[in-house]
Motif scaffolding. Sequence first.
Motif, mmCIF file in Angstrom:
data_model
loop_
_atom_site.group_PDB
_atom_site.id
_atom_site.type_symbol
_atom_site.label_atom_id
_atom_site.label_comp_id
_atom_site.label_asym_id
_atom_site.label_seq_id
_atom_site.Cartn_x
_atom_site.Cartn_y
_atom_site.Cartn_z
ATOM 1 N N GLY A 155 0.773 -1.022 -0.093
ATOM 2 C CA GLY A 155 0.062 0.065 0.038
ATOM 3 C C GLY A 155 0.840 1.329 0.116
ATOM 4 N N GLU A 156 0.086 2.350 -0.126
ATOM 5 C CA GLU A 156 0.696 3.561 -0.044
ATOM 6 C C GLU A 156 1.726 4.119 0.946
ATOM 7 N N LYS A 157 1.571 3.285 2.113
ATOM 8 C CA LYS A 157 2.382 3.607 3.369
ATOM 9 C C LYS A 157 3.172 2.601 3.740
ATOM 10 N N ALA A 159 6.128 1.377 3.208
ATOM 11 C CA ALA A 159 7.707 1.611 3.796
ATOM 12 C C ALA A 159 7.649 2.185 5.132
ATOM 13 N N ALA A 160 6.741 3.266 5.362
ATOM 14 C CA ALA A 160 6.594 3.734 6.960
ATOM 15 C C ALA A 160 6.208 2.800 7.753
ATOM 16 N N ILE A 161 5.066 1.659 7.453
ATOM 17 C CA ILE A 161 4.483 0.958 8.342
ATOM 18 C C ILE A 161 5.628 -0.134 8.700
ATOM 19 N N LYS A 162 6.427 -0.754 7.723
ATOM 20 C CA LYS A 162 7.518 -1.526 8.174
ATOM 21 C C LYS A 162 8.320 -1.030 9.406
ATOM 22 N N GLN A 163 8.347 0.139 9.661
ATOM 23 C CA GLN A 163 9.490 0.544 10.491
ATOM 24 C C GLN A 163 8.680 0.534 11.950
ATOM 25 N N LEU A 164 7.493 0.098 12.244
ATOM 26 C CA LEU A 164 6.540 0.381 13.278
ATOM 27 C C LEU A 164 6.354 -1.014 14.188
ATOM 28 N N ARG A 165 6.267 -0.844 15.115
ATOM 29 C CA ARG A 165 5.905 -2.198 16.123
ATOM 30 C C ARG A 165 4.768 -1.881 16.923
ATOM 31 N N PHE A 194 -10.294 -0.961 18.333
ATOM 32 C CA PHE A 194 -9.268 -0.301 17.454
ATOM 33 C C PHE A 194 -8.517 0.790 18.184
ATOM 34 N N ASN A 195 -7.140 0.859 17.623
ATOM 35 C CA ASN A 195 -6.254 1.433 18.122
ATOM 36 C C ASN A 195 -5.654 2.722 17.023
ATOM 37 N N GLU A 200 -2.542 7.226 12.662
ATOM 38 C CA GLU A 200 -2.448 8.545 12.986
ATOM 39 C C GLU A 200 -1.086 8.873 12.729
ATOM 40 N N LYS A 201 -0.164 8.048 13.091
ATOM 41 C CA LYS A 201 1.438 8.058 12.842
ATOM 42 C C LYS A 201 1.642 8.248 11.316
#
Length: 414
Positions: A155-157, A159-165, A194-195, A200-201
């Motif tokens: 998806g669009e995000k 790359a960013a989401i792979k950095q999160l835990r 739902f969190n 938001e991040k």
Amino acid sequence: AGWVAEHREAVLIKDAYDDDRFNPEFDKKSGFRTRSILCIPVMDPENAEDIIGVIQVLNKTSGHFGNEDLGLLEVIATQVAIGLKNSELYSKLQNKAAEINLLYQLERLFSEAEKLEDIFDRAIELISQSLQAEAGSIILHTSNKDFLYFKAAYGEKSAAIKQLRLPKDKGIVGWVVKNDEPLIVNSPAEDSRFNPDIAEKIDFPARSIICFPLRINNKVVGAVEIINKLDGDFGKSDLILLELISGQIARAVEIVELRMKKQREDRFVTLGNVMSSVLHDMLTPVNNIHGFVSLLQTPDTSEEEREEFIGIIKNQIDSVLSMTREILDFAKGKTEILPRKISAQAFIKDIVKEFEFMVQRKKHELVVGEIAPIWLAIDPEKIRRVLQNLVKNAIEAMHDPGIVKLILERTDDN
């Protein structure tokens, strides 16, 4: 219309406003004035007790609706029912074909990949696109199981989401992993589980979510999460497909781990045998379809023969569709037998023509002996395939012209 649907009876009404069943609210909203009504049920052509809908016509331009109008509408309703059923079956076939294609692509991906990373990135892309969603991710436990991390994302995000835990017990994914239950949430903002922190991040609002646990050796190791259905909400069919896919992904993880310890060919003997068996069964109806289509193109084929050949071709197509359903069932780890009561003579009569074609094409002769007048409790499609394989094997066993004899007798113990 509601009364007709409930009682499954036709109605002829000369003056709608004199009938207690009439609901004038639609006239009030639309400005249309209903005078006379003819309304009949549309019944399922495969099950006369099931109703598909109703056909309603309003305001006869001259006089009132009568029995002649009713008879005409009943004929039309029959054709409408067949058309609707065919459309439904065609849509189901298209959906099943898409599902089988996805499962095939994933199976091929899993069988060829050497590393888990090769599997997950491509798999989540295929899954998200197949479910017509904006984004998707495969989420696994960290080694100490304190957190969940994104093993793959689409998806669009991504790359960013792979950095999160993620916290192991928060959010939709945390709930699914903790409770080992799938979840569909089509209004995340209204769901207490739902969190919104992750959304938001990365500035990616979630409108709808479907999530299924990943299990390996009966232990939950993570989840597959798909976000934002492009057209409408996630439904039961999406969940069923995601269950199949999650099972495939879990099996793929095991297979890749085994591949590090064993030779590739040793791990796929079972799969190869299964596919060989399926292809063996499929060849017979496919060859029959090809042969009868050729006969349809023959100029001297009579109209009666054409109708007969078309019926046989439809049966063969049903057989192929049945096998594709069995492949999906096999992927889910289940086998199903659906017996029904059927006349032995009617059953044999239904299959003799295709058997004659199979036998005569190899210059053999088919002899149908005595068929006992009894009723059988069988799954006709599966028994047909049993007989197809027996006849096919018999044909292949005879190098010179020979005889294939088909007999059905009643034994002493019935």
